[in-house]
Design a protein around this motif. Structure first.
Motif, PDB file in Angstrom:
ATOM      1  N   ARG A  80       0.855  -1.188   0.000  1.00 21.21           N
ATOM      2  CA  ARG A  80       0.000   0.000   0.000  1.00 21.21           C
ATOM      3  C   ARG A  80       0.889   1.236   0.000  1.00 21.21           C
ATOM      4  NH1 ARG A  80      -3.708   2.298   4.780  1.00 21.21           N
ATOM      5  NH2 ARG A  80      -1.657   2.966   5.445  1.00 21.21           N
ATOM      6  N   TYR A  81       0.676   2.056  -1.000  1.00 24.73           N
ATOM      7  CA  TYR A  81       1.433   3.295  -1.116  1.00 24.73           C
ATOM      8  C   TYR A  81       0.787   4.391  -0.283  1.00 24.73           C
ATOM      9  CZ  TYR A  81       4.299   1.262  -4.762  1.00 24.73           C
ATOM     10  OH  TYR A  81       5.189   0.477  -5.445  1.00 24.73           O
ATOM     11  N   SER A 135      -0.517   6.997  -1.176  1.00 24.78           N
ATOM     12  CA  SER A 135      -1.767   7.431  -1.820  1.00 24.78           C
ATOM     13  C   SER A 135      -2.908   6.451  -1.535  1.00 24.78           C
ATOM     14  CB  SER A 135      -1.564   7.543  -3.325  1.00 24.78           C
ATOM     15  OG  SER A 135      -1.270   6.264  -3.874  1.00 24.78           O
ATOM     16  N   ARG A 136      -2.624   5.420  -0.765  1.00 24.30           N
ATOM     17  CA  ARG A 136      -3.562   4.348  -0.401  1.00 24.30           C
ATOM     18  C   ARG A 136      -3.865   3.401  -1.557  1.00 24.30           C
ATOM     19  NH1 ARG A 136      -5.103   4.694   4.691  1.00 24.30           N
ATOM     20  NH2 ARG A 136      -5.246   6.703   5.699  1.00 24.30           N
ATOM     21  N   ARG A 137      -3.161   3.535  -2.653  1.00 20.09           N
ATOM     22  CA  ARG A 137      -3.321   2.598  -3.765  1.00 20.09           C
ATOM     23  C   ARG A 137      -2.616   1.301  -3.403  1.00 20.09           C
ATOM     24  NH1 ARG A 137      -2.784   4.921  -9.634  1.00 20.09           N
ATOM     25  NH2 ARG A 137      -3.966   3.021  -9.997  1.00 20.09           N
ATOM     26  N   TYR A 167      -1.779  -2.113 -10.184  1.00 18.85           N
ATOM     27  CA  TYR A 167      -2.591  -1.730  -9.047  1.00 18.85           C
ATOM     28  C   TYR A 167      -3.818  -2.626  -8.973  1.00 18.85           C
ATOM     29  CZ  TYR A 167       0.402   2.316  -8.605  1.00 18.85           C
ATOM     30  OH  TYR A 167       1.493   3.122  -8.436  1.00 18.85           O
TER      31      TYR A 167
END
Length: 188
Positions: A12-13, A15-17, A26
C-alpha cells in the motif's frame, strides 16, 4: 509433496493505492477478495511503515459485503464481537470462533469427501474442485484473521496459558458445536 505457496504481497502506497508485486499493477479490494476466493493467501504491507495491514483490509472486504446486503454474520454475532472488543475481561470469543470455524471446516471436508467417495453427481459437477478450494480458502482466511487463534495453539496473545475456567468453557462450547453438527448431519 507440494510446497506451500508464498502469500501474494500487496504494497500500500502513501496514496492508499494497492500494488500487486507479482503482476506489477494496481489492484482493488474486489481483486484482493478474488485472490482470497481463489485460495491465494495475501499479505498487505504499508510501504512506508512496513506495518502488516492484511487484517484491516480483510475486515474491510467483509464489511463491504455486509453493507451490500450479502449478510453472512447475524446481528447477534456482530454484537458479541463488539462486546468482545470493548470488554476488559479475558474473552473466550477468539477461541470460540477458532473452534467453530475449525469444526465447520472439518465438517465441510467430510461432506465433500463423502460426496466424492460415493460418486455423487455433485462431485462430478464442473467446478466442484474449485468450490472445494474456495471453501477451504475462506475458512483459512477467517481463521487467520482471528486474534490469538493460531491453529493448534493453546496460548493467548501474551503467550500465557489460558485460565482453567476458560478452557472448561471452551470444551463445553466445543461439545455443543459437535452436538449441533451431528444434528445437522442427521438432517441431510
Amino acid at each position: 509433496m507440494a510446497q506451500k505457496q508464498e502469500p501474494l504481497l500487496i504494497k500500500r502506497y502513501a496514496s492508499r493505492r494497492l500494488y500487486n508485486t507479482e503482476t506489477s499493477d494496481y489492484v482493488t479490494l474486489d481483486d484482493i477478495a478474488g485472490f482470497v476466493r481463489d485460495g491465494r493467501e495475501v499479505q498487505i504491507i504499508d510501504l512506508k511503515s512496513g506495518d502488516d495491514l492484511t487484517r484491516q483490509y480483510l475486515l474491510q472486504i467483509v464489511a463491504e459485503h455486509e453493507s451490500r446486503g450479502e449478510s453472512v454474520l447475524p446481528v447477534d454475532v456482530l454484537t458479541d464481537l463488539v462486546r468482545a472488543y470493548t470488554t476488559q475481561a479475558q474473552s473466550i470469543v477468539p477461541q470460540f470462533l477458532a473452534a467453530s470455524f475449525e469444526m465447520l471446516r472439518d465438517g465441510q471436508s467430510k461432506v465433500m469427501g463423502n460426496l466424492d467417495a460415493m460418486g455423487h453427481p455433485l462431485a462430478k459437477m464442473p467446478g466442484f474442485d474449485a468450490m472445494q478450494a474456495q471453501q477451504e480458502a475462506f475458512m483459512k482466511a477467517m481463521m487467520s484473521s482471528l486474534p490469538g487463534a493460531a491453529p493448534g495453539s493453546d496460548d493467548d496473545e501474551d503467550g500465557d496459558k489460558p485460565e482453567a475456567g476458560s478452557k472448561e468453557e471452551l470444551d463445553a462450547i466445543k461439545k455443543q458445536l459437535a452436538d449441533l453438527q451431528k444434528k445437522l448431519s442427521g438432517m441431510g
